[in-house]
Design a protein around this motif. Sequence first.
Motif, PDB file in Angstrom:
ATOM      1  N   LYS A   1      37.669  23.708  42.343  1.00 33.40           N
ATOM      2  CA  LYS A   1      37.569  23.948  40.906  1.00 33.40           C
ATOM      3  C   LYS A   1      38.067  25.358  40.575  1.00 33.40           C
ATOM      4  O   LYS A   1      37.686  26.328  41.223  1.00 33.40           O
ATOM      5  CB  LYS A   1      36.110  23.782  40.473  1.00 33.40           C
ATOM      6  N   GLY A   2      38.940  25.466  39.571  1.00 30.36           N
ATOM      7  CA  GLY A   2      39.455  26.754  39.138  1.00 30.36           C
ATOM      8  C   GLY A   2      40.549  27.331  40.014  1.00 30.36           C
ATOM      9  O   GLY A   2      41.055  28.417  39.753  1.00 30.36           O
ATOM     10  N   GLU A   3      40.960  26.597  41.062  1.00 32.44           N
ATOM     11  CA  GLU A   3      41.982  27.086  41.990  1.00 32.44           C
ATOM     12  C   GLU A   3      43.366  26.610  41.552  1.00 32.44           C
ATOM     13  O   GLU A   3      43.517  25.528  40.991  1.00 32.44           O
ATOM     14  CB  GLU A   3      41.676  26.578  43.399  1.00 32.44           C
ATOM     15  N   ILE A   4      44.383  27.431  41.817  1.00 26.21           N
ATOM     16  CA  ILE A   4      45.757  27.061  41.472  1.00 26.21           C
ATOM     17  C   ILE A   4      46.566  26.905  42.756  1.00 26.21           C
ATOM     18  O   ILE A   4      46.689  27.837  43.550  1.00 26.21           O
ATOM     19  CB  ILE A   4      46.418  28.118  40.569  1.00 26.21           C
ATOM     20  N   LEU A   5      47.089  25.706  42.952  1.00 29.62           N
ATOM     21  CA  LEU A   5      47.952  25.404  44.094  1.00 29.62           C
ATOM     22  C   LEU A   5      49.394  25.366  43.619  1.00 29.62           C
ATOM     23  O   LEU A   5      49.741  24.590  42.728  1.00 29.62           O
ATOM     24  CB  LEU A   5      47.570  24.053  44.710  1.00 29.62           C
TER      25      LEU A   5
ATOM     26  N   THR B   1      39.644  25.354  35.053  1.00 31.06           N
ATOM     27  CA  THR B   1      40.441  24.172  35.380  1.00 31.06           C
ATOM     28  C   THR B   1      41.257  24.426  36.644  1.00 31.06           C
ATOM     29  O   THR B   1      41.856  25.489  36.802  1.00 31.06           O
ATOM     30  CB  THR B   1      41.395  23.851  34.216  1.00 31.06           C
ATOM     31  N   ALA B   2      41.287  23.462  37.534  1.00 28.73           N
ATOM     32  CA  ALA B   2      42.175  23.543  38.694  1.00 28.73           C
ATOM     33  C   ALA B   2      43.582  23.147  38.255  1.00 28.73           C
ATOM     34  O   ALA B   2      43.755  22.363  37.321  1.00 28.73           O
ATOM     35  CB  ALA B   2      41.686  22.627  39.801  1.00 28.73           C
ATOM     36  N   MET B   3      44.591  23.709  38.916  1.00 29.63           N
ATOM     37  CA  MET B   3      45.964  23.389  38.516  1.00 29.63           C
ATOM     38  C   MET B   3      46.864  23.272  39.735  1.00 29.63           C
ATOM     39  O   MET B   3      46.758  24.051  40.686  1.00 29.63           O
ATOM     40  CB  MET B   3      46.511  24.462  37.560  1.00 29.63           C
ATOM     41  N   VAL B   4      47.750  22.287  39.693  1.00 37.11           N
ATOM     42  CA  VAL B   4      48.840  22.166  40.658  1.00 37.11           C
ATOM     43  C   VAL B   4      50.105  22.583  39.928  1.00 37.11           C
ATOM     44  O   VAL B   4      50.524  21.918  38.975  1.00 37.11           O
ATOM     45  CB  VAL B   4      48.962  20.729  41.209  1.00 37.11           C
TER      46      VAL B   4
ATOM     47  N   THR C   1      55.818  31.180  41.138  1.00 36.30           N
ATOM     48  CA  THR C   1      54.741  30.532  41.882  1.00 36.30           C
ATOM     49  C   THR C   1      53.871  31.569  42.580  1.00 36.30           C
ATOM     50  O   THR C   1      52.642  31.441  42.624  1.00 36.30           O
ATOM     51  CB  THR C   1      55.315  29.541  42.909  1.00 36.30           C
ATOM     52  N   HIS C   2      54.486  32.607  43.107  1.00 34.44           N
ATOM     53  CA  HIS C   2      53.747  33.699  43.744  1.00 34.44           C
ATOM     54  C   HIS C   2      52.805  34.360  42.738  1.00 34.44           C
ATOM     55  O   HIS C   2      51.648  34.668  43.051  1.00 34.44           O
ATOM     56  CB  HIS C   2      54.737  34.725  44.306  1.00 34.44           C
ATOM     57  N   TYR C   3      53.279  34.553  41.533  1.00 32.47           N
ATOM     58  CA  TYR C   3      52.488  35.227  40.497  1.00 32.47           C
ATOM     59  C   TYR C   3      51.287  34.394  40.052  1.00 32.47           C
ATOM     60  O   TYR C   3      50.201  34.932  39.825  1.00 32.47           O
ATOM     61  CB  TYR C   3      53.393  35.524  39.290  1.00 32.47           C
ATOM     62  N   ILE C   4      51.472  33.095  39.969  1.00 29.55           N
ATOM     63  CA  ILE C   4      50.457  32.254  39.322  1.00 29.55           C
ATOM     64  C   ILE C   4      49.480  31.603  40.305  1.00 29.55           C
ATOM     65  O   ILE C   4      48.369  31.247  39.921  1.00 29.55           O
ATOM     66  CB  ILE C   4      51.143  31.160  38.461  1.00 29.55           C
TER      67      ILE C   4
ATOM     68  N   LYS D   1      47.138  30.712  51.885  1.00 27.12           N
ATOM     69  CA  LYS D   1      46.938  31.618  50.766  1.00 27.12           C
ATOM     70  C   LYS D   1      48.277  32.233  50.373  1.00 27.12           C
ATOM     71  O   LYS D   1      49.118  32.530  51.228  1.00 27.12           O
ATOM     72  CB  LYS D   1      45.931  32.707  51.141  1.00 27.12           C
ATOM     73  N   THR D   2      48.461  32.409  49.080  1.00 31.73           N
ATOM     74  CA  THR D   2      49.773  32.796  48.554  1.00 31.73           C
ATOM     75  C   THR D   2      50.367  34.016  49.248  1.00 31.73           C
ATOM     76  O   THR D   2      51.516  33.988  49.703  1.00 31.73           O
ATOM     77  CB  THR D   2      49.670  33.051  47.040  1.00 31.73           C
ATOM     78  N   ASP D   3      49.621  35.094  49.346  1.00 32.49           N
ATOM     79  CA  ASP D   3      50.161  36.315  49.950  1.00 32.49           C
ATOM     80  C   ASP D   3      50.499  36.107  51.424  1.00 32.49           C
ATOM     81  O   ASP D   3      51.473  36.687  51.924  1.00 32.49           O
ATOM     82  CB  ASP D   3      49.169  37.467  49.789  1.00 32.49           C
ATOM     83  N   ASP D   4      49.703  35.306  52.128  1.00 32.62           N
ATOM     84  CA  ASP D   4      49.985  35.042  53.543  1.00 32.62           C
ATOM     85  C   ASP D   4      51.317  34.309  53.708  1.00 32.62           C
ATOM     86  O   ASP D   4      52.127  34.655  54.575  1.00 32.62           O
ATOM     87  CB  ASP D   4      48.865  34.195  54.160  1.00 32.62           C
ATOM     88  N   VAL D   5      51.527  33.293  52.870  1.00 29.17           N
ATOM     89  CA  VAL D   5      52.760  32.505  52.983  1.00 29.17           C
ATOM     90  C   VAL D   5      53.981  33.330  52.567  1.00 29.17           C
ATOM     91  O   VAL D   5      55.026  33.279  53.222  1.00 29.17           O
ATOM     92  CB  VAL D   5      52.665  31.216  52.124  1.00 29.17           C
TER      93      VAL D   5
END
Length: 328
Positions: free
Chosen positions: A44-48, A213-216, A225-228, A245-249
Amino acid sequence: MSSLIRVNNLVKWYSQRSVNKKYILGHGEGIIKAIDEVSFSLDKGEILGIIGESGCGKSTLGRLLVALEKPTDGSIEFEGQSIDNILKQNPLQFRRDCQMIFQNPFDTFDPRNSIQKILTTALKIHNIGASKEERINICIKFMEDLGIKPAEDYLYRYPHELSGGQLQRISIIRSMLLNPKLIIADEAVSMLDVSVRADIINVLLKLVKEQETAMVFISHDILTTHYISDVIAVMYLGRIVEIGKTDDVIHNPRHPYTKVLISNCASIDPLEKRSVIKISGEAPTPINTGPGCFFYPRCYRACEKCKESYPIMIEVGDEHYASCFYLE
């Protein structure tokens, strides 16, 4: 914390037939593996963020998540329940909880309907608002909050009378009016001018934060995509080849394909020195894919083993996974 949505070995295959059989790899039927054994979870609340070249299956995955298409195999669980069961018991509630924002706002709406009708109809279908006046007032508040001012001037306009940015805001408003738990944003800013794009992204982030809200977020734009995103999944030919995790990838990519994408991505730092990794050829079509790694024909690190079998996904860091035989 339990996941809002959990995807397990999701598969979506299409059959391709031809009148002249010899044109499809010597057979009368080819199997198009649009989505092939995809798994992930989202809280919940996570952005993929999902990135990859055109044709890698990003949009097909988005349509499967909101049940616009049915999977060939695998499962999607929403709040611990199978989507199939939810759709049998309460399809209207599922449609309210899971919303999709499409790439082209001009193709999203019936051009014969005014903005007022477009927005209030969504509220009426889901029994939000006790009267027409209340529903209009709800729409006006959302429009004002999202920068469409004065809202009364836009309610009686038609889609062709709005700009692309304004109409995409209406798409977002129509989705968020229902207070969804999950939003699929499929290239939602790719057709907009750069000046408008930042505003739309900030609108999405604001609403996601306020409503949890979760978002894809599906995109071919790595910087956006990195920013959001909180988490990024990299897709190639229907499969996730790296996720974390975004920064790791972004800062520590492990799969050769991820390294290629990031090395060819423009940097926001003009002084950053980056070695571009060049590969030849276009991504092959996902028809009758062989047993080996799908990236093998283009990979700069490919070995004979890559041709023989597909590498399994392994953990390469904290909640960071990749599928390659030769991870550094």
